[in-house]
Motif scaffolding. Sequence first.
Motif, PDB file in Angstrom:
ATOM      1  N   ASN A  16      -4.271 -11.295  -0.119  1.00  0.00           N
ATOM      2  CA  ASN A  16      -5.133 -10.148   0.167  1.00  0.00           C
ATOM      3  C   ASN A  16      -4.871  -9.607   1.571  1.00  0.00           C
ATOM      4  O   ASN A  16      -4.819  -8.394   1.770  1.00  0.00           O
ATOM      5  CB  ASN A  16      -6.604 -10.536   0.013  1.00  0.00           C
ATOM      6  CG  ASN A  16      -7.532  -9.378   0.270  1.00  0.00           C
ATOM      7  OD1 ASN A  16      -7.350  -8.297  -0.265  1.00  0.00           O
ATOM      8  ND2 ASN A  16      -8.531  -9.597   1.092  1.00  0.00           N
ATOM      9  N   SER A  20      -3.159  -5.748   1.947  1.00  0.00           N
ATOM     10  CA  SER A  20      -4.452  -5.083   2.101  1.00  0.00           C
ATOM     11  C   SER A  20      -4.316  -3.588   1.791  1.00  0.00           C
ATOM     12  O   SER A  20      -3.381  -2.937   2.263  1.00  0.00           O
ATOM     13  CB  SER A  20      -4.951  -5.282   3.530  1.00  0.00           C
ATOM     14  OG  SER A  20      -6.231  -4.779   3.667  1.00  0.00           O
ATOM     15  N   LYS A  54     -11.646  -8.818  -5.269  1.00  0.00           N
ATOM     16  CA  LYS A  54     -11.389  -7.574  -6.010  1.00  0.00           C
ATOM     17  C   LYS A  54     -12.381  -6.474  -5.588  1.00  0.00           C
ATOM     18  O   LYS A  54     -11.996  -5.330  -5.347  1.00  0.00           O
ATOM     19  CB  LYS A  54     -11.515  -7.877  -7.504  1.00  0.00           C
ATOM     20  CG  LYS A  54     -11.290  -6.738  -8.431  1.00  0.00           C
ATOM     21  CD  LYS A  54     -11.414  -7.261  -9.869  1.00  0.00           C
ATOM     22  CE  LYS A  54     -11.476  -6.153 -10.881  1.00  0.00           C
ATOM     23  NZ  LYS A  54     -11.631  -6.659 -12.243  1.00  0.00           N
ATOM     24  N   ARG A  57     -11.692  -5.412  -1.926  1.00  0.00           N
ATOM     25  CA  ARG A  57     -10.503  -4.554  -1.860  1.00  0.00           C
ATOM     26  C   ARG A  57     -10.848  -3.126  -2.290  1.00  0.00           C
ATOM     27  O   ARG A  57     -10.389  -2.163  -1.687  1.00  0.00           O
ATOM     28  CB  ARG A  57      -9.374  -5.112  -2.720  1.00  0.00           C
ATOM     29  CG  ARG A  57      -8.727  -6.357  -2.141  1.00  0.00           C
ATOM     30  CD  ARG A  57      -7.656  -6.919  -3.070  1.00  0.00           C
ATOM     31  NE  ARG A  57      -6.530  -6.005  -3.252  1.00  0.00           N
ATOM     32  CZ  ARG A  57      -5.517  -5.883  -2.412  1.00  0.00           C
ATOM     33  NH1 ARG A  57      -5.482  -6.615  -1.315  1.00  0.00           N
ATOM     34  NH2 ARG A  57      -4.536  -5.048  -2.659  1.00  0.00           N
ATOM     35  N   LYS A  60     -12.730  -1.506   0.502  1.00  0.00           N
ATOM     36  CA  LYS A  60     -11.809  -1.136   1.585  1.00  0.00           C
ATOM     37  C   LYS A  60     -11.005   0.100   1.212  1.00  0.00           C
ATOM     38  O   LYS A  60     -10.807   0.991   2.033  1.00  0.00           O
ATOM     39  CB  LYS A  60     -10.877  -2.300   1.913  1.00  0.00           C
ATOM     40  CG  LYS A  60      -9.981  -1.988   3.087  1.00  0.00           C
ATOM     41  CD  LYS A  60      -9.271  -3.174   3.628  1.00  0.00           C
ATOM     42  CE  LYS A  60      -8.486  -2.748   4.864  1.00  0.00           C
ATOM     43  NZ  LYS A  60      -7.887  -3.858   5.538  1.00  0.00           N
ATOM     44  N   ARG A  61     -10.558   0.158  -0.041  1.00  0.00           N
ATOM     45  CA  ARG A  61      -9.792   1.311  -0.513  1.00  0.00           C
ATOM     46  C   ARG A  61     -10.630   2.596  -0.416  1.00  0.00           C
ATOM     47  O   ARG A  61     -10.120   3.662  -0.128  1.00  0.00           O
ATOM     48  CB  ARG A  61      -9.343   1.062  -1.949  1.00  0.00           C
ATOM     49  CG  ARG A  61      -8.282   1.955  -2.460  1.00  0.00           C
ATOM     50  CD  ARG A  61      -7.709   1.608  -3.834  1.00  0.00           C
ATOM     51  NE  ARG A  61      -8.416   0.626  -4.643  1.00  0.00           N
ATOM     52  CZ  ARG A  61      -8.150  -0.684  -4.706  1.00  0.00           C
ATOM     53  NH1 ARG A  61      -7.188  -1.200  -3.963  1.00  0.00           N
ATOM     54  NH2 ARG A  61      -8.827  -1.493  -5.483  1.00  0.00           N
TER      55      ARG A  61
END
Length: 119
Positions: A16, A20, A54, A57, A60-61
């Motif tokens: 991860n 990233s 998951k 992430r 963050k996206r």
Amino acid sequence: MKVIRWVLGRIILVINAVFSPKGLQRDADKQQEVDSQVEKLKLYQFEACPFCVKVRRSAKRLNLPLETRDAKVSPWEQELIEQGGKRKVPCLRIENDQGEVQWMYESNDIIAYLEQRFA
């Protein structure tokens, strides 16, 4: 079994960190609005849980400064059980403007909610 789970969890965290995702770019005013809305969301999670990774992430996206709460730590674990109803992660605590709280389990449901609301 605990050792295997621990090792796999660390591998997931390393992968991860290396891969990233890049965050969504918004103008400053829009990002400030999103940040204020995200303040009412809390993610109960375990650091090395693949489903929690998951969700993090995805947050963050979407460039969401989502507060995470480690459900292994006593006050957060107790709050999750007493208010959310079960010790299951990931769990998103959603507080609306009227102060009502909804607890959302299942990583795919949480991600769909975040994408629908903030994408």
